[in-house]
Motif scaffolding. Structure first.
Motif, PDB file in Angstrom:
ATOM      1  N   ARG A   1      48.429  47.227  37.146  1.00  0.00           N
ATOM      2  CA  ARG A   1      47.967  46.245  38.136  1.00  0.00           C
ATOM      3  C   ARG A   1      49.142  45.650  38.888  1.00  0.00           C
ATOM      4  NH1 ARG A   1      43.697  42.952  39.532  1.00  0.00           N
ATOM      5  NH2 ARG A   1      42.329  44.126  38.178  1.00  0.00           N
ATOM      6  N   LEU A   2      50.224  45.328  38.172  1.00  0.00           N
ATOM      7  CA  LEU A   2      51.413  44.786  38.829  1.00  0.00           C
ATOM      8  C   LEU A   2      51.957  45.757  39.868  1.00  0.00           C
ATOM      9  CD1 LEU A   2      53.274  43.184  35.793  1.00  0.00           C
ATOM     10  CD2 LEU A   2      52.513  41.974  37.847  1.00  0.00           C
ATOM     11  N   ARG A   3      52.130  47.007  39.466  1.00  0.00           N
ATOM     12  CA  ARG A   3      52.654  48.015  40.406  1.00  0.00           C
ATOM     13  C   ARG A   3      51.771  48.138  41.635  1.00  0.00           C
ATOM     14  NH1 ARG A   3      54.123  52.627  36.006  1.00  0.00           N
ATOM     15  NH2 ARG A   3      56.131  51.799  35.375  1.00  0.00           N
ATOM     16  N   ARG A   4      50.459  48.259  41.409  1.00  0.00           N
ATOM     17  CA  ARG A   4      49.534  48.431  42.535  1.00  0.00           C
ATOM     18  C   ARG A   4      49.517  47.218  43.447  1.00  0.00           C
ATOM     19  NH1 ARG A   4      43.640  47.943  41.025  1.00  0.00           N
ATOM     20  NH2 ARG A   4      44.240  45.776  41.281  1.00  0.00           N
ATOM     21  N   ASP A   5      49.345  46.040  42.876  1.00  0.00           N
ATOM     22  CA  ASP A   5      49.198  44.842  43.705  1.00  0.00           C
ATOM     23  C   ASP A   5      50.475  44.500  44.459  1.00  0.00           C
ATOM     24  OD1 ASP A   5      46.637  44.756  42.792  1.00  0.00           O
ATOM     25  OD2 ASP A   5      46.777  42.790  41.856  1.00  0.00           O
ATOM     26  N   ILE A   6      51.624  44.765  43.865  1.00  0.00           N
ATOM     27  CA  ILE A   6      52.891  44.472  44.537  1.00  0.00           C
ATOM     28  C   ILE A   6      53.174  45.509  45.623  1.00  0.00           C
ATOM     29  CG2 ILE A   6      55.395  44.359  44.210  1.00  0.00           C
ATOM     30  CD1 ILE A   6      54.742  43.110  41.407  1.00  0.00           C
ATOM     31  N   SER A   7      53.043  46.790  45.293  1.00  0.00           N
ATOM     32  CA  SER A   7      53.413  47.833  46.261  1.00  0.00           C
ATOM     33  C   SER A   7      52.349  48.080  47.328  1.00  0.00           C
ATOM     34  CB  SER A   7      53.750  49.143  45.547  1.00  0.00           C
ATOM     35  OG  SER A   7      52.597  49.696  44.955  1.00  0.00           O
ATOM     36  N   GLU A   8      51.074  48.074  46.941  1.00  0.00           N
ATOM     37  CA  GLU A   8      50.014  48.409  47.896  1.00  0.00           C
ATOM     38  C   GLU A   8      49.417  47.195  48.591  1.00  0.00           C
ATOM     39  OE1 GLU A   8      47.045  50.870  46.070  1.00  0.00           O
ATOM     40  OE2 GLU A   8      48.548  52.189  45.167  1.00  0.00           O
ATOM     41  N   ARG A   9      49.470  46.044  47.950  1.00  0.00           N
ATOM     42  CA  ARG A   9      48.817  44.862  48.497  1.00  0.00           C
ATOM     43  C   ARG A   9      49.793  43.771  48.902  1.00  0.00           C
ATOM     44  NH1 ARG A   9      43.678  44.867  44.294  1.00  0.00           N
ATOM     45  NH2 ARG A   9      42.952  46.918  44.956  1.00  0.00           N
ATOM     46  N   GLY A  10      51.093  44.014  48.659  1.00  0.00           N
ATOM     47  CA  GLY A  10      52.115  43.071  49.081  1.00  0.00           C
ATOM     48  C   GLY A  10      52.070  41.722  48.387  1.00  0.00           C
ATOM     49  N   ARG A  11      51.555  41.683  47.180  1.00  0.00           N
ATOM     50  CA  ARG A  11      51.443  40.417  46.461  1.00  0.00           C
ATOM     51  C   ARG A  11      52.713  40.126  45.677  1.00  0.00           C
ATOM     52  NH1 ARG A  11      46.389  40.060  43.114  1.00  0.00           N
ATOM     53  NH2 ARG A  11      47.014  37.878  43.119  1.00  0.00           N
ATOM     54  N   GLU A  12      52.887  38.865  45.336  1.00  0.00           N
ATOM     55  CA  GLU A  12      54.032  38.419  44.536  1.00  0.00           C
ATOM     56  C   GLU A  12      53.692  38.555  43.060  1.00  0.00           C
ATOM     57  OE1 GLU A  12      57.005  37.432  45.737  1.00  0.00           O
ATOM     58  OE2 GLU A  12      56.268  37.899  47.754  1.00  0.00           O
ATOM     59  N   ILE A  13      54.717  38.818  42.244  1.00  0.00           N
ATOM     60  CA  ILE A  13      54.514  39.044  40.815  1.00  0.00           C
ATOM     61  C   ILE A  13      53.851  37.846  40.129  1.00  0.00           C
ATOM     62  CG2 ILE A  13      56.829  38.305  40.136  1.00  0.00           C
ATOM     63  CD1 ILE A  13      56.749  40.562  38.019  1.00  0.00           C
ATOM     64  N   ASP A  14      54.265  36.627  40.480  1.00  0.00           N
ATOM     65  CA  ASP A  14      53.685  35.438  39.848  1.00  0.00           C
ATOM     66  C   ASP A  14      52.183  35.332  40.113  1.00  0.00           C
ATOM     67  OD1 ASP A  14      56.108  34.676  38.781  1.00  0.00           O
ATOM     68  OD2 ASP A  14      56.600  33.297  40.422  1.00  0.00           O
ATOM     69  N   GLY A  15      51.784  35.640  41.344  1.00  0.00           N
ATOM     70  CA  GLY A  15      50.366  35.582  41.700  1.00  0.00           C
ATOM     71  C   GLY A  15      49.538  36.628  40.969  1.00  0.00           C
ATOM     72  N   VAL A  16      50.107  37.802  40.824  1.00  0.00           N
ATOM     73  CA  VAL A  16      49.396  38.873  40.122  1.00  0.00           C
ATOM     74  C   VAL A  16      49.197  38.487  38.655  1.00  0.00           C
ATOM     75  CG1 VAL A  16      49.466  41.303  39.425  1.00  0.00           C
ATOM     76  CG2 VAL A  16      50.296  40.642  41.691  1.00  0.00           C
ATOM     77  N   ILE A  17      50.241  37.960  38.040  1.00  0.00           N
ATOM     78  CA  ILE A  17      50.154  37.581  36.622  1.00  0.00           C
ATOM     79  C   ILE A  17      49.170  36.426  36.430  1.00  0.00           C
ATOM     80  CG2 ILE A  17      51.449  36.597  34.688  1.00  0.00           C
ATOM     81  CD1 ILE A  17      53.851  38.314  35.662  1.00  0.00           C
ATOM     82  N   LYS A  18      49.203  35.442  37.323  1.00  0.00           N
ATOM     83  CA  LYS A  18      48.262  34.320  37.219  1.00  0.00           C
ATOM     84  C   LYS A  18      46.814  34.814  37.325  1.00  0.00           C
ATOM     85  CE  LYS A  18      51.279  30.648  38.884  1.00  0.00           C
ATOM     86  NZ  LYS A  18      51.625  29.767  40.009  1.00  0.00           N
ATOM     87  N   GLN A  19      46.564  35.679  38.315  1.00  0.00           N
ATOM     88  CA  GLN A  19      45.215  36.214  38.493  1.00  0.00           C
ATOM     89  C   GLN A  19      44.784  37.013  37.271  1.00  0.00           C
ATOM     90  OE1 GLN A  19      44.618  39.558  41.095  1.00  0.00           O
ATOM     91  NE2 GLN A  19      42.631  38.775  41.777  1.00  0.00           N
ATOM     92  N   TYR A  20      45.702  37.816  36.745  1.00  0.00           N
ATOM     93  CA  TYR A  20      45.398  38.636  35.575  1.00  0.00           C
ATOM     94  C   TYR A  20      45.006  37.751  34.398  1.00  0.00           C
ATOM     95  CZ  TYR A  20      45.886  42.119  31.880  1.00  0.00           C
ATOM     96  OH  TYR A  20      45.641  42.946  30.804  1.00  0.00           O
ATOM     97  N   ASN A  21      45.807  36.728  34.125  1.00  0.00           N
ATOM     98  CA  ASN A  21      45.540  35.853  32.982  1.00  0.00           C
ATOM     99  C   ASN A  21      44.304  34.981  33.160  1.00  0.00           C
ATOM    100  OD1 ASN A  21      47.645  36.693  31.281  1.00  0.00           O
ATOM    101  ND2 ASN A  21      49.109  35.402  32.366  1.00  0.00           N
ATOM    102  N   LYS A  22      44.031  34.562  34.385  1.00  0.00           N
ATOM    103  CA  LYS A  22      42.909  33.658  34.632  1.00  0.00           C
ATOM    104  C   LYS A  22      41.573  34.382  34.783  1.00  0.00           C
ATOM    105  CE  LYS A  22      41.501  29.722  37.379  1.00  0.00           C
ATOM    106  NZ  LYS A  22      41.868  28.750  38.395  1.00  0.00           N
ATOM    107  N   PHE A  23      41.585  35.570  35.397  1.00  0.00           N
ATOM    108  CA  PHE A  23      40.319  36.246  35.703  1.00  0.00           C
ATOM    109  C   PHE A  23      40.179  37.627  35.063  1.00  0.00           C
ATOM    110  CE2 PHE A  23      41.142  33.469  39.395  1.00  0.00           C
ATOM    111  CZ  PHE A  23      40.030  32.661  39.313  1.00  0.00           C
TER     112      PHE A  23
END
Length: 95
Positions: free
Chosen positions: A16-38
């Protein structure tokens, strides 16, 4: 036939980190927060419990080529049984 392909939670997060950062341009902190919360709570509540309903559980995900090959062979043999002309074999049911 119900198959559950189980993948380690660390691998799911890394993918998820690889995909969201490379394909969706998201920041690592946001990806981790979303992963843990949802994502992880939803997996634990809705996806993980379905493992007990599976006929086959494939550990180590799609990288488990031995298990995947065995499943493919089984499905092919079941299909061959179904395709035999009447009276030449039992009629197999794929669930």
């Amino acid at each position: 036939m119900k198959i559950f392909v189980d993948t380690d939670s660390d691998i799911r997060l890394v993918r998820r980190l690889r995909r969201d950062i490379s394909e969706r341009g998201r920041e690592i902190d946001g990806v981790i927060k979303q992963y843990n919360k949802f994502v992880k709570p939803a997996f634990d509540q809705y996806i993980q419990p379905t493992m007990r309903l599976a006929d086959i559980v494939v550990p180590r995900g799609s990288g488990n080529t031995v298990a995947i090959d065995l499943i493919v062979q089984h499905v092919h043999s079941q299909l061959e049984e179904v395709r035999k002309p009447s009276g030449q074999g039992r009629r197999a049911e794929l669930r």
